[in-house]
Design a protein around this motif. Structure first.
Motif, PDB file in Angstrom:
ATOM      1  N   GLU A  21      48.893  11.783  27.443  1.00 40.53           N
ATOM      2  CA  GLU A  21      48.194  11.780  26.151  1.00 40.53           C
ATOM      3  C   GLU A  21      47.279  13.004  26.100  1.00 40.53           C
ATOM      4  N   GLU A  27      39.845   5.079  18.184  1.00 44.42           N
ATOM      5  CA  GLU A  27      40.600   4.291  17.222  1.00 44.42           C
ATOM      6  C   GLU A  27      39.789   3.858  16.004  1.00 44.42           C
ATOM      7  N   THR A  47      35.801  -5.719  17.467  1.00 40.19           N
ATOM      8  CA  THR A  47      36.971  -4.910  17.801  1.00 40.19           C
ATOM      9  C   THR A  47      37.097  -3.735  16.841  1.00 40.19           C
ATOM     10  N   HIS A 144      35.389  -1.504  28.953  1.00 42.85           N
ATOM     11  CA  HIS A 144      36.648  -1.026  29.525  1.00 42.85           C
ATOM     12  C   HIS A 144      36.388   0.057  30.571  1.00 42.85           C
ATOM     13  N   LEU A 185      41.366   3.902  26.798  1.00 43.68           N
ATOM     14  CA  LEU A 185      42.754   3.545  26.496  1.00 43.68           C
ATOM     15  C   LEU A 185      43.433   2.899  27.704  1.00 43.68           C
ATOM     16  N   HIS A 186      43.140   3.413  28.897  1.00 45.61           N
ATOM     17  CA  HIS A 186      43.729   2.838  30.107  1.00 45.61           C
ATOM     18  C   HIS A 186      43.232   1.403  30.301  1.00 45.61           C
ATOM     19  N   ARG A 188      42.027  -0.612  27.935  1.00 43.16           N
ATOM     20  CA  ARG A 188      42.394  -1.468  26.805  1.00 43.16           C
ATOM     21  C   ARG A 188      43.851  -1.913  26.875  1.00 43.16           C
ATOM     22  N   TYR A 189      44.742  -1.019  27.335  1.00 38.58           N
ATOM     23  CA  TYR A 189      46.171  -1.311  27.250  1.00 38.58           C
ATOM     24  C   TYR A 189      46.883  -1.488  28.596  1.00 38.58           C
ATOM     25  N   THR A 190      46.304  -1.001  29.675  1.00 43.76           N
ATOM     26  CA  THR A 190      46.960  -1.125  30.980  1.00 43.76           C
ATOM     27  C   THR A 190      46.092  -1.868  31.988  1.00 43.76           C
ATOM     28  N   LYS A 192      43.812  -4.045  32.110  1.00 43.16           N
ATOM     29  CA  LYS A 192      43.122  -5.100  31.377  1.00 43.16           C
ATOM     30  C   LYS A 192      42.284  -5.960  32.322  1.00 43.16           C
ATOM     31  N   GLN A 197      48.122  -4.515  33.896  1.00 45.82           N
ATOM     32  CA  GLN A 197      49.549  -4.216  33.906  1.00 45.82           C
ATOM     33  C   GLN A 197      49.884  -3.209  35.001  1.00 45.82           C
ATOM     34  N   CYS A 201      51.511   0.896  35.407  1.00 42.96           N
ATOM     35  CA  CYS A 201      50.379   1.825  35.516  1.00 42.96           C
ATOM     36  C   CYS A 201      50.817   3.172  36.077  1.00 42.96           C
TER      37      CYS A 201
END
Length: 214
Positions: A21, A27, A47, A144, A185-186, A188-190, A192, A197, A201
């Protein structure tokens, strides 16, 4: 809290983040420095998606301090009622809008101290504005980033100030401007909180997290 990673490992981690990225973006939707400031102030304990849903209509009619003051507190509340703590946030937005008009000619200052002097604006909010609008390497540590910094050993710290200082000290200068966005972002989406996840990763092989899921 993981042990502090070495410089070369951190450099490799952010090299991978950058490759995946190159230009990470926050966001929260905004059209100028003022709407960014308001959006970030409204986002506390809410959020980004929820704030964006409320502010699309708001910013269509009030995208400057002058227009916000003209809208009035009740008019603002009508737009942000779905956001947590909306009454207190509305009071702060009205007060900070008035202060911007009186002290800065309606413009958002580029000083952390000046931003933090505004009602409802803490260090995190100030850092987001400094980074996203002014392009400064300011690190806004949220839940995060606090989690990822400690879990991975990129920026361990006992509190948000410690993690912020560790980011500034440990992450190479070339990655400082976008560091907090990559970490958010890491997280929030990976990476967690409850179900990281790890299998997906991109820094799995470099991360010392002891509870990696299989």
């Amino acid at each position: 809290m993981a042990a502090q990673l070495d410089y070369l490992t951190i450099h490799e981690i952010f090299t991978r983040f950058q490759a995946a990225e190159p230009e990470p973006r926050g966001e929260l939707e905004h059209v100028n420095a003022y709407t960014l400031l308001v959006a970030v102030a409204l986002s506390a304990q809410a959020t980004d998606a929820g704030v964006n849903k409320a502010t699309r209509g708001l910013f269509a009619v009030a995208d400057t301090p002058e227009k916000m003051v003209a809208l009035g507190e009740e008019g603002l509340i009508a737009h942000i009622r779905t956001i947590g703590l909306y009454r207190n946030k509305a009071k702060n937005v009205m007060k900070l809008s008035q202060m911007l008009m009186e002290l800065y000619g309606g413009e958002v200052p580029s000083s952390r101290a000046a931003l933090q002097a505004l009602p409802g604006v803490g260090r995190k909010t100030a850092n987001v504005v400094l980074n996203m609008w002014w392009g400064l390497p300011a690190q806004a540590v949220d839940t995060h980033i606090f989690r990822v910094g400690n879990r991975t050993g990129i920026a361990p710290g006992k509190d948000v100030t410690g993690v912020e200082r560790a980011i500034e000290d440990n992450i190479p200068a070339e990655f400082q401007r976008h560091a907090h966005h990559w970490l958010i972002l890491h997280g929030r989406y990976t990476c967690k909180a409850r179900k990281p996840q790890c299998a997906a990763c991109l820094i799995r092989d470099l991360c010392p997290f002891e509870e990696k899921n299989i």
